[in-house]
Design a protein around this motif. Structure first.
Motif, short mmCIF file in Angstrom:
data_model
loop_
_atom_site.label_atom_id
_atom_site.label_comp_id
_atom_site.label_asym_id
_atom_site.label_seq_id
_atom_site.Cartn_x
_atom_site.Cartn_y
_atom_site.Cartn_z
N THR A 286 0.73 -1.24 0.09
CA THR A 286 0.02 -0.15 -0.09
C THR A 286 0.94 1.36 -0.05
OG1 THR A 286 -0.22 -0.28 2.35
CG2 THR A 286 -2.11 -1.00 1.05
N CYS A 287 2.05 1.27 0.42
CA CYS A 287 3.05 2.68 0.36
C CYS A 287 4.21 2.01 0.02
CB CYS A 287 3.06 3.15 1.49
SG CYS A 287 3.96 2.68 2.97
N ALA B 192 7.06 2.24 1.08
CA ALA B 192 7.92 1.43 2.13
C ALA B 192 7.69 0.01 1.79
CB ALA B 192 7.83 2.09 3.55
N CYS B 193 6.52 -0.53 1.51
CA CYS B 193 6.10 -1.88 1.23
C CYS B 193 7.07 -2.31 0.12
CB CYS B 193 4.87 -2.36 0.76
SG CYS B 193 3.55 -1.54 2.10
N ARG C 54 10.57 -2.57 1.21
CA ARG C 54 10.77 -3.68 2.12
C ARG C 54 11.23 -4.82 1.42
NH1 ARG C 54 6.43 -5.40 5.99
NH2 ARG C 54 7.80 -6.37 6.85
N TYR D 1 2.77 -9.94 2.68
CA TYR D 1 2.25 -9.88 1.22
C TYR D 1 1.90 -11.15 0.64
CZ TYR D 1 4.51 -5.53 2.84
OH TYR D 1 4.99 -4.55 3.32
MO1 9UX Z 1 3.66 1.56 4.51
MO2 9UX Z 1 3.40 -1.19 3.67
O1 9UX Z 1 3.38 2.46 6.09
O2 9UX Z 1 3.77 -2.89 4.57
S1 9UX Z 1 5.12 0.12 4.67
S2 9UX Z 1 2.15 0.33 4.24
#
Ligand code: 9UX
Length: 72
Positions: free
Chosen positions: A13-14, A16-17, A20, A66
């Motif tokens: 969703t963002c 950073a996902c 990661r 995910y």
């Molecule tokens: Mo963003 Mo993604 O705050 O797991 S890192 S939703």
């Protein structure tokens, strides 16, 4: 040997996902390059199949929260 696989990845969703997932995959033994696209919900991974399997990648993605599958 180097192979390339395209993955579908849902649940991001963002930004950073995607970062990661990308970092985790790139840290795995046998993966030479992983690139994840947030908006496209896809990933491209270059890997050595003698060292790491696609299942290993999908398991890693699931452990991060995910859902990954091989792009058809
Ligand atoms: Mo963003 Mo993604 O705050 O797991 S890192 S939703």
């Amino acid at each position: 040997t180097k192979e390339k696989v395209e993955l579908d990845i849902s649940g991001m969703t963002c930004a950073a996902c995607s970062t990661r997932i990308e970092k985790s995959l790139n840290r795995m033994e046998g993966i030479s390059n992983a690139s994840v696209n947030l908006t496209g919900e896809t990933g491209t991974v270059e890997y050595n199949p003698a060292v790491v399997s696609i299942d290993d990648m999908l398991t890693k993605i699931e452990k991060l929260g995910y859902k990954g599958s091989i792009k058809q």
